[in-house]
Design an enzyme around this catalytic site. Sequence first.
Site, mmCIF file in Angstrom:
data_model
loop_
_atom_site.group_PDB
_atom_site.id
_atom_site.type_symbol
_atom_site.label_atom_id
_atom_site.label_comp_id
_atom_site.label_asym_id
_atom_site.label_seq_id
_atom_site.Cartn_x
_atom_site.Cartn_y
_atom_site.Cartn_z
ATOM 1 N N SER A 12 0.859 -1.176 0.000
ATOM 2 C CA SER A 12 0.000 0.000 0.000
ATOM 3 C C SER A 12 0.897 1.227 0.000
ATOM 4 C CB SER A 12 -0.851 -0.006 1.274
ATOM 5 O OG SER A 12 -1.473 1.245 1.487
ATOM 6 N N TYR A 25 -2.154 -0.400 10.532
ATOM 7 C CA TYR A 25 -2.093 -0.701 9.105
ATOM 8 C C TYR A 25 -0.763 -0.251 8.511
ATOM 9 C CZ TYR A 25 -3.575 -0.994 4.220
ATOM 10 O OH TYR A 25 -3.672 -1.303 2.888
#
Length: 129
Positions: A12, A25
Site C-alpha cells: 500500500s 495498518y
Amino acid sequence: RERGGDLVFLTSTAAHDTYPGGGGYVAAKHAERIIANTLRQELVGEPVRVIEIAPGMVRTEEFSLNRLGSQEAADRVYEGVAQPLVAEDIAEAIVWTLERPSHVNIDSMIVRPVAQATNTLVARTAPEA
C-alpha cells in the site's frame, strides 16, 4: 529457486508514508515492504523477481468497510473523489509487471488515482447540497 519465479507483494502507499489514525495498518504495510526488500537482497543473482505493488486509494466493496466497520464510514473515504482506482486497475498493474521479460524486475510500483497526491492529500469536489 533454481527454476525461477516471481514473488509479488501487494502492499500500500501506507508502506511508504504514514497518516494519522493508521498506526496498525501502516506498521503492517511497512513490515511487508521491508520483507520484500530483504528478500530481493537475499535472492540477488537467482532467477527470482521480487515485486512490490503499492496501491493508493482503491474503491472496493470490502476494504474500507472491513477497516472502518460501517458502510457510512467507508463511503466517506471516497466521497467527492473523481475516479478512485478500482480493483481491476491494480490487477492490470500486477499482470503488467509479471509480463515483463524475465530479466526485468519492477522493484516497486506506487499506483494512485490522479486525485490523490499523498496518503492525506486528496482532491475532492464539494458535497452536493
